[in-house]
Design an enzyme around this catalytic site. Structure first.
Site, mmCIF file in Angstrom:
data_model
loop_
_atom_site.group_PDB
_atom_site.id
_atom_site.type_symbol
_atom_site.label_atom_id
_atom_site.label_comp_id
_atom_site.label_asym_id
_atom_site.label_seq_id
_atom_site.Cartn_x
_atom_site.Cartn_y
_atom_site.Cartn_z
ATOM 1 N N CYS A 70 -0.085 3.874 2.666
ATOM 2 C CA CYS A 70 0.429 3.485 3.966
ATOM 3 C C CYS A 70 1.777 3.993 4.168
ATOM 4 O O CYS A 70 2.158 4.343 5.208
ATOM 5 C CB CYS A 70 0.242 1.996 4.164
ATOM 6 S SG CYS A 70 -1.322 1.276 3.908
ATOM 7 N N CYS A 104 0.763 -1.072 0.039
ATOM 8 C CA CYS A 104 -0.098 -0.029 0.075
ATOM 9 C C CYS A 104 0.837 1.133 -0.162
ATOM 10 O O CYS A 104 1.652 1.465 0.953
ATOM 11 C CB CYS A 104 -0.910 -0.202 1.362
ATOM 12 S SG CYS A 104 -1.775 1.435 1.786
#
Length: 317
Positions: free
Chosen positions: A78, A75
């Site tokens: 993230c 991700c």
């Protein structure tokens, strides 16, 4: 974040009951709480938490508020948010603890928190969940939200502190220090934190020009390109456009980017595979290239990539 009582917003949507009564993890487990000589308990300010060790975190939230960062290795947003969270929590010097949960490795926690989009950040106060925000947000907003969290915790009697483990136990003599980032990587990292994705792309591209085998630069370039593509997109507008124009390559690309950035990996792959299957053969090349780019972002060993790559091969032949 508003000022509800802990758990008021998520109660009914988040069920932590199955994780409360697990057997205690061994004392040597990562993130375990140990007695301090003075002050509050001794814990790392930033800890990795698993399905098995989560009950300790719930118990610790009765002393100090816990910020739970639900993330995944693939991700990109993230990786943009995590350093900000770590820096702000560290500066609070024991008044807040950051618990990092890899949603791929900890499916029970992912299910309990209903992590449909990541990064997702939730707090725990006195054992109850409190929603904070979803998606990568600027550092100023992180500081504001954690300030509100401390006020909310105080209103509910959670006013303790912890002793940072690295402050309580000096590092072993001669322990190796983290090597500094290569200059171009550091430049890209600083640019990502500032939201300047074109500068980050340029830095990673220059690093790859100097060393085509630089796997970290290649991975970083893919992630920051995704961040640049989704920056400023309106989720509802993109979804409406994709639904109304199923053969519009750019509309489907934007929707698949948002799917991937939000953690909906299979949706992103499925959308592009469907598009590939209905396009004339002469128009398929850009879709195949985008799929391969997204495969690289998630990782070739990921079972979702394996399945999607197999489906793409079937469509090709």
């Amino acid at each position: 974040m508003t000022d509800p009582a802990p758990g008021a917003v998520l109660r009914g949507a988040v069920d932590l009951s199955s994780l409360r009564n697990r057997p205690a993890a061994p004392a040597a487990a990562p993130g375990a709480v140990s007695p301090a000589a003075s002050g509050g308990p001794t814990v790392p300010l930033v800890m990795d938490v698993t399905d098995e060790t989560f009950p300790q975190v719930l118990e610790l939230s009765r002393t100090v508020p816990i910020v739970v960062d639900l993330w995944a290795e693939w991700c990109g947003p993230c990786k943009q948010l995590s350093p900000i969270l770590e820096r702000v929590v560290t500066e609070l010097a024991g008044r807040v603890v950051l618990a990092k949960v890899d949603v791929d490795a900890n499916p029970q926690l992912s299910q309990a928190f209903r992590a449909q989009s990541i990064p997702m950040v939730v707090a725990l106060v006195a054992g109850q969940p409190v929603p904070l925000f979803t998606g990568a947000v600027p550092e100023a907003q992180v500081r504001e939200v954690l300030g509100q969290l401390l006020q909310l915790a105080a209103q509910n009697g959670v006013t303790g502190t912890v002793t940072p483990a690295d402050a309580a136990e000096p590092a072993a003599a001669g322990a190796p220090e983290e090597p500094p980032l290569p200059p171009l990587h550091a430049e890209a990292f600083d640019a990502i934190e500032a939201g300047d994705y074109p500068r980050a792309v340029a830095a990673y591209e220059k690093a790859l020009a100097e060393n085509p085998r630089d796997a970290d630069a290649r991975a970083g370039l893919g992630q920051v390109r995704l961040l640049a593509r989704v920056q400023g997109l309106d989720l509802q507008e993109v979804r409406d456009a994709a639904a109304s124009r199923p053969t519009d390559v750019e509309a489907q690309f934007a929707a698949s980017d948002l799917d991937l950035a939000g953690g909906h990996v299979e949706d992103a792959f499925g959308r592009l595979l469907d598009l590939f299957s209905i396009l004339p053969p002469e128009d398929r090349a850009p879709v195949r290239e985008r799929l391969l780019e997204l495969f690289a972002l998630v990782g070739d060993a990921d079972p979702r990539v394996v399945a999607a790559r197999r489906a793409l091969t079937t469509l090709l032949f």
